[in-house]
Design a protein around this motif. Structure first.
Motif: not given
Length: 181
Positions: A74-86
């Motif tokens: 079983v394969s799961v594709e996922f994205t780790i998105k960049p953390k939003t900073i100021t």
């Protein structure tokens, strides 16, 4: 047999580990294997590169986790998105002095115990920063684990322009008494 799922998560600098949850008691598996692969594009083709050893996904990017139980994967594709900073400038204005003004940059909301290094993780460019008037300070993130938010289509924003102002210097006049003859 193979099955695929997709998901998105946000970067928090903590490793993402796939786990095998409850299985029926009467089912025995000969092998259980979990692998992680990082997706990249090479000459227009999607390429998955397996992470080495016990390495878990921690950086922003697109991944695939595959869990093999016996002969079923079983394969799961996922994205780790960049953390939003100021980001802010160390100061928003300065008085004209004939030299270039180069205010520093502060970053807020980074992951715990992280700092960004100028030249490695970000760059700073200044428009006309010597003369009186408005200056554009352009901060560009090179470390793509962070972004300044996202466009409407979900694309991360890696550049931010901050305003800085150089104001006129107030002239000072020093009067000296004229010696009497």
């Amino acid at each position: 047999a193979e099955s695929k799922y997709k998901d998105n998560i946000l970067l928090d600098a903590k490793a993402k580990e796939a786990k095998v949850a409850d299985t029926a008691e009467d089912v025995a598996f000969e092998t259980t294997k979990i692998t992680y692969e990082l997706k990249s594009i090479n000459n227009g083709e999607e390429v998955y590169t397996e992470l080495e050893g016990e390495t878990l996904p921690i950086n922003a990017g697109e991944y695939r986790a595959s869990i093999t139980l016996g002969e079923v994967t079983v394969s799961v594709e996922f994205t780790i998105k960049p953390k939003t900073i100021t980001t802010t400038l160390t100061q928003n204005s300065g008085v004209y002095n004939g030299t270039a003004h180069t205010p520093g940059v502060n970053f807020n909301d980074l992951c715990e115990n992280e700092t960004l290094a100028k030249g490695t993780d970000y760059t700073v460019e200044y428009s006309d920063n010597t003369n009186v008037g408005a200056v554009d300070v352009t901060v560009t993130l090179l470390n793509h684990n962070y972004s300044f938010g996202f466009e409407e289509d979900g694309t991360p924003k890696y550049t931010k322009v901050l305003p800085y102002e150089i104001t006129k210097a107030v002239p000072t006049v020093k009067l000296e008494p004229t010696p009497k003859k």
